[in-house]
Design a protein around this motif. Structure first.
Motif, PDB file in Angstrom:
ATOM      1  N   ASN A 207      -6.210  -6.238  -9.777  1.00  0.00           N
ATOM      2  CA  ASN A 207      -5.728  -6.628 -10.984  1.00  0.00           C
ATOM      3  C   ASN A 207      -5.428  -5.390 -11.962  1.00  0.00           C
ATOM      4  OD1 ASN A 207      -4.936  -9.765 -11.407  1.00  0.00           O
ATOM      5  ND2 ASN A 207      -7.054  -9.723 -10.356  1.00  0.00           N
ATOM      6  N   ALA A 208      -6.262  -4.488 -11.743  1.00  0.00           N
ATOM      7  CA  ALA A 208      -6.070  -3.410 -12.703  1.00  0.00           C
ATOM      8  C   ALA A 208      -5.336  -2.298 -12.137  1.00  0.00           C
ATOM      9  CB  ALA A 208      -7.578  -2.716 -12.650  1.00  0.00           C
ATOM     10  N   CYS A 209      -5.198  -1.969 -10.894  1.00  0.00           N
ATOM     11  CA  CYS A 209      -4.187  -1.008 -10.266  1.00  0.00           C
ATOM     12  C   CYS A 209      -2.761  -1.451 -10.716  1.00  0.00           C
ATOM     13  CB  CYS A 209      -4.439  -0.776  -8.893  1.00  0.00           C
ATOM     14  SG  CYS A 209      -4.020  -2.132  -7.722  1.00  0.00           S
ATOM     15  N   ASP A 210      -1.960  -0.134 -10.455  1.00  0.00           N
ATOM     16  CA  ASP A 210      -0.352  -0.547 -10.495  1.00  0.00           C
ATOM     17  C   ASP A 210       0.116  -1.200  -9.333  1.00  0.00           C
ATOM     18  OD1 ASP A 210       0.552   0.589 -13.143  1.00  0.00           O
ATOM     19  OD2 ASP A 210      -1.063   2.321 -12.576  1.00  0.00           O
ATOM     20  N   CYS A 211      -0.417  -0.714  -7.988  1.00  0.00           N
ATOM     21  CA  CYS A 211      -0.012  -1.317  -6.825  1.00  0.00           C
ATOM     22  C   CYS A 211      -0.905  -0.880  -5.574  1.00  0.00           C
ATOM     23  CB  CYS A 211       1.356  -0.690  -6.340  1.00  0.00           C
ATOM     24  SG  CYS A 211       1.208   0.907  -5.908  1.00  0.00           S
ATOM     25  N   LEU A 212      -0.927  -1.582  -4.531  1.00  0.00           N
ATOM     26  CA  LEU A 212      -1.718  -1.303  -3.375  1.00  0.00           C
ATOM     27  C   LEU A 212      -0.619  -0.655  -2.473  1.00  0.00           C
ATOM     28  CD1 LEU A 212      -4.340  -2.267  -1.564  1.00  0.00           C
ATOM     29  CD2 LEU A 212      -2.743  -3.919  -0.498  1.00  0.00           C
ATOM     30  N   LEU A 213      -1.265   0.504  -1.860  1.00  0.00           N
ATOM     31  CA  LEU A 213      -0.547   1.118  -0.879  1.00  0.00           C
ATOM     32  C   LEU A 213      -1.276   0.816   0.453  1.00  0.00           C
ATOM     33  CD1 LEU A 213       1.568   3.386  -0.332  1.00  0.00           C
ATOM     34  CD2 LEU A 213      -0.109   5.093  -1.232  1.00  0.00           C
ATOM     35  N   MET A 214      -0.399   0.723   1.422  1.00  0.00           N
ATOM     36  CA  MET A 214      -0.899   0.905   2.957  1.00  0.00           C
ATOM     37  C   MET A 214       0.212   1.744   3.858  1.00  0.00           C
ATOM     38  SD  MET A 214      -1.287  -2.561   5.527  1.00  0.00           S
ATOM     39  CE  MET A 214      -3.006  -2.757   4.874  1.00  0.00           C
ATOM     40  N   THR A 215      -0.518   2.651   4.485  1.00  0.00           N
ATOM     41  CA  THR A 215       0.163   3.575   5.410  1.00  0.00           C
ATOM     42  C   THR A 215      -0.517   3.463   6.635  1.00  0.00           C
ATOM     43  OG1 THR A 215      -1.457   5.321   4.523  1.00  0.00           O
ATOM     44  CG2 THR A 215       0.646   5.120   3.346  1.00  0.00           C
ATOM     45  N   SER A 216      -1.224   2.580   7.154  1.00  0.00           N
ATOM     46  CA  SER A 216      -2.067   2.496   8.198  1.00  0.00           C
ATOM     47  C   SER A 216      -0.963   2.766   9.579  1.00  0.00           C
ATOM     48  CB  SER A 216      -2.554   1.001   8.463  1.00  0.00           C
ATOM     49  OG  SER A 216      -3.233   0.867   7.361  1.00  0.00           O
ATOM     50  N   ASP A 217      -1.390   3.141  10.632  1.00  0.00           N
ATOM     51  CA  ASP A 217      -0.926   3.450  11.797  1.00  0.00           C
ATOM     52  C   ASP A 217      -0.773   2.242  12.638  1.00  0.00           C
ATOM     53  OD1 ASP A 217      -0.433   6.352  11.514  1.00  0.00           O
ATOM     54  OD2 ASP A 217      -2.491   6.564  12.144  1.00  0.00           O
ATOM     55  N   LYS A 218      -1.763   1.326  12.382  1.00  0.00           N
ATOM     56  CA  LYS A 218      -2.064  -0.053  13.202  1.00  0.00           C
ATOM     57  C   LYS A 218      -2.506  -1.072  12.362  1.00  0.00           C
ATOM     58  CE  LYS A 218      -2.359   2.189  17.836  1.00  0.00           C
ATOM     59  NZ  LYS A 218      -3.285   2.298  18.924  1.00  0.00           N
ATOM     60  N   GLU A 219      -2.202  -2.046  12.333  1.00  0.00           N
ATOM     61  CA  GLU A 219      -2.869  -3.611  11.410  1.00  0.00           C
ATOM     62  C   GLU A 219      -2.384  -4.597  12.259  1.00  0.00           C
ATOM     63  OE1 GLU A 219      -4.776  -3.555   9.084  1.00  0.00           O
ATOM     64  OE2 GLU A 219      -4.510  -1.346   8.095  1.00  0.00           O
ATOM     65  N   ALA A 220      -2.992  -5.697  12.162  1.00  0.00           N
ATOM     66  CA  ALA A 220      -2.424  -7.100  12.760  1.00  0.00           C
ATOM     67  C   ALA A 220      -1.709  -7.869  11.724  1.00  0.00           C
ATOM     68  CB  ALA A 220      -3.801  -7.759  13.523  1.00  0.00           C
ATOM     69  N   SER A 221      -2.860  -8.532  10.799  1.00  0.00           N
ATOM     70  CA  SER A 221      -2.692  -9.141   9.786  1.00  0.00           C
ATOM     71  C   SER A 221      -3.554  -8.868   8.622  1.00  0.00           C
ATOM     72  CB  SER A 221      -2.582 -10.738  10.083  1.00  0.00           C
ATOM     73  OG  SER A 221      -2.136 -11.626   9.100  1.00  0.00           O
ATOM     74  N   PRO A 222      -3.304  -7.876   7.991  1.00  0.00           N
ATOM     75  CA  PRO A 222      -4.438  -7.312   7.075  1.00  0.00           C
ATOM     76  C   PRO A 222      -4.679  -8.367   5.831  1.00  0.00           C
ATOM     77  CG  PRO A 222      -2.231  -6.087   6.914  1.00  0.00           C
ATOM     78  CD  PRO A 222      -2.258  -6.995   8.049  1.00  0.00           C
ATOM     79  N   MET A 223      -6.041  -8.653   5.768  1.00  0.00           N
ATOM     80  CA  MET A 223      -6.340  -9.441   4.683  1.00  0.00           C
ATOM     81  C   MET A 223      -6.029  -8.863   3.363  1.00  0.00           C
ATOM     82  SD  MET A 223      -7.447 -12.354   6.109  1.00  0.00           S
ATOM     83  CE  MET A 223      -8.103 -13.059   4.612  1.00  0.00           C
ATOM     84  N   VAL A 224      -6.241  -7.466   3.148  1.00  0.00           N
ATOM     85  CA  VAL A 224      -5.951  -7.005   1.993  1.00  0.00           C
ATOM     86  C   VAL A 224      -4.506  -7.088   1.291  1.00  0.00           C
ATOM     87  CG1 VAL A 224      -5.202  -4.881   2.856  1.00  0.00           C
ATOM     88  CG2 VAL A 224      -6.470  -4.715   0.799  1.00  0.00           C
ATOM     89  N   ILE A 225      -3.625  -7.246   2.282  1.00  0.00           N
ATOM     90  CA  ILE A 225      -2.275  -7.487   1.675  1.00  0.00           C
ATOM     91  C   ILE A 225      -2.205  -8.996   1.149  1.00  0.00           C
ATOM     92  CG2 ILE A 225      -0.025  -8.004   2.498  1.00  0.00           C
ATOM     93  CD1 ILE A 225      -0.582  -5.294   2.602  1.00  0.00           C
ATOM     94  N   LYS A 226      -2.719  -9.929   1.723  1.00  0.00           N
ATOM     95  CA  LYS A 226      -2.798 -11.470   1.300  1.00  0.00           C
ATOM     96  C   LYS A 226      -3.540 -11.457   0.102  1.00  0.00           C
ATOM     97  CE  LYS A 226      -3.468 -12.354   5.700  1.00  0.00           C
ATOM     98  NZ  LYS A 226      -3.760 -13.067   6.662  1.00  0.00           N
ATOM     99  N   GLU A 227      -4.669 -10.800  -0.035  1.00  0.00           N
ATOM    100  CA  GLU A 227      -5.479 -10.981  -1.107  1.00  0.00           C
ATOM    101  C   GLU A 227      -5.001 -10.177  -2.473  1.00  0.00           C
ATOM    102  OE1 GLU A 227      -9.748 -10.475   1.476  1.00  0.00           O
ATOM    103  OE2 GLU A 227      -9.002  -8.828   0.707  1.00  0.00           O
ATOM    104  N   ALA A 228      -3.987  -9.016  -2.288  1.00  0.00           N
ATOM    105  CA  ALA A 228      -3.441  -8.338  -3.392  1.00  0.00           C
ATOM    106  C   ALA A 228      -2.239  -9.292  -3.720  1.00  0.00           C
ATOM    107  CB  ALA A 228      -2.927  -6.995  -2.921  1.00  0.00           C
ATOM    108  N   MET A 229      -1.725  -9.941  -2.951  1.00  0.00           N
ATOM    109  CA  MET A 229      -0.537 -10.997  -2.900  1.00  0.00           C
ATOM    110  C   MET A 229      -1.100 -12.095  -4.315  1.00  0.00           C
ATOM    111  SD  MET A 229       1.636 -11.112   0.615  1.00  0.00           S
ATOM    112  CE  MET A 229       2.402 -12.504  -0.065  1.00  0.00           C
ATOM    113  N   LEU A 230      -2.410 -12.561  -3.903  1.00  0.00           N
ATOM    114  CA  LEU A 230      -2.984 -13.480  -4.674  1.00  0.00           C
ATOM    115  C   LEU A 230      -3.334 -12.979  -6.341  1.00  0.00           C
ATOM    116  CD1 LEU A 230      -5.763 -15.141  -2.432  1.00  0.00           C
ATOM    117  CD2 LEU A 230      -3.788 -16.114  -3.067  1.00  0.00           C
TER     118      LEU A 230
END
Length: 311
Positions: A207-230
């Motif tokens: 809630n405090a940051c301006d954005c979440l940044l993901m630069t991963s080489d591999k992921e499946a269904s990252p929870m951190v993305i869905k949590e950020a969306m919430l």
């Protein structure tokens, strides 16, 4: 119905997405118990075999739900209790012997769950006893807060430029080097490492940051993305796992090329807009909260149990 969860316990606890999913199914009249797998590699998992057989004999589960391919293979070394195995990504996209062992597990399991379509396609599984089902997110733990209040709680500057990196810097899969190169192109931008925080603190960070940044080489269904969306947090991500499907069409969320310049351009755009996103509604409307996923998991358990009972 009695379900035994079989999952790694090497860090002294189960992964949060494993325990949260299991506990949410309890509300669907399912009795849950756990078997902690301790050890690494095939030999490490094999050493748990006798203990698992003893646990099965004592608990008498109707279903075993294993998380990750090696846990599923371990659970399938017995053939009395049907096994549901969830594949979370590293067990598939690591390739080599790990993919081979996971494929053996798939063909032994009564039912397979892949947390993203990309993981399913990589596995090239041919049978029909599977579902593509991401892990659910906790809408009570992750929720929107006023940015200024979250920044005050964290001691951050109100006018600062803060980017939350989607993982630990030393985790090579997360590709910190790419994120760092992009951030250095934006004056005054700080990259925050997502490491060592509890769930309440992560909610504050998102809630405090301006954005979440993901630069991963591999992921499946990252929870951190869905949590950020919430949390209504803007997201910048490379095309990895199911992220593109998750954030497509949401204003303030971007899929970028694996180039520092493109990432920096989107960061500047987000800093200029200074708006939150409608990601929370996407999660809820897509049925990806814990309760919805628990209902679908429960249906899988019931179907597997019925098929097994007829044999």
């Amino acid at each position: 119905m009695k379900v035994l969860i079989v999952a790694s316990h090497n860090c002294g606890k189960y992964s949060s997405f494993v325990s949260e999913q299991a506990e949410s199914t309890k509300k669907k009249n399912t009795q849950i118990d756990y078997f902690p797998v301790e050890g690494k590699g095939f030999r490490g998992y094999w050493r748990n075999r006798e203990k698992l057989l003893k646990k099965i004999e004592e608990y008498h589960p109707d279903i075993i739900h294993a998380h990750y391919g090696l846990s599923g293979l371990l659970a399938n070394l017995q053939r009395e209790v049907p096994v549901v195995t969830t594949f979370h990504g590293s067990d598939i996209h690591s390739g080599g012997i790990w993919l081979l062992l996971s494929k053996i597990c798939m063909y032994l399991s009564a039912f397979n769950i892949f947390v993203s379509r990309r993981i399913y396609e990589t596995a090239k599984y041919k049978k029909s006893n599977y579902a593509i089902l991401p892990c659910g997110t906790d809408t009570h733990t992750f929720f929107e807060l006023p940015k200024d209040e979250a920044r005050n709680d964290l001691g951050w500057e109100q006018n600062g430029k803060y980017v939350l990196f989607a993982g630990a810097f030393e985790n090579k899969v997360k590709n910190y080097a790419l994120a760092q190169k992009a951030v250095t192109l934006v004056n005054g931008c700080q990259l925050i490492e997502l490491k060592g925080y509890d769930r309440v603190q992560v909610n504050l960070l998102m809630n405090a940051c301006d954005c979440l940044l993901m630069t991963s080489d591999k992921e499946a269904s990252p929870m951190v993305i869905k949590e950020a969306m919430l949390c209504g947090c803007p997201i910048i991500s490379v095309d990895v796992g199911d992220v593109k499907d998750m954030i497509s069409g949401i204003v303030g969320c971007f899929i970028v090329r694996r180039e520092p310049e493109d990432i920096a351009d989107k960061l500047l755009h987000i800093f200029e807009l200074r708006e939150r996103t409608d990601g929370r509604n996407r999660i809820i409307q897509s049925g990806l909260d814990l309760s919805d996923i628990a209902r679908r998991i429960q249906t899988i358990y019931e179907d597997v149990y019925k098929i097994h009972a007829r044999k």
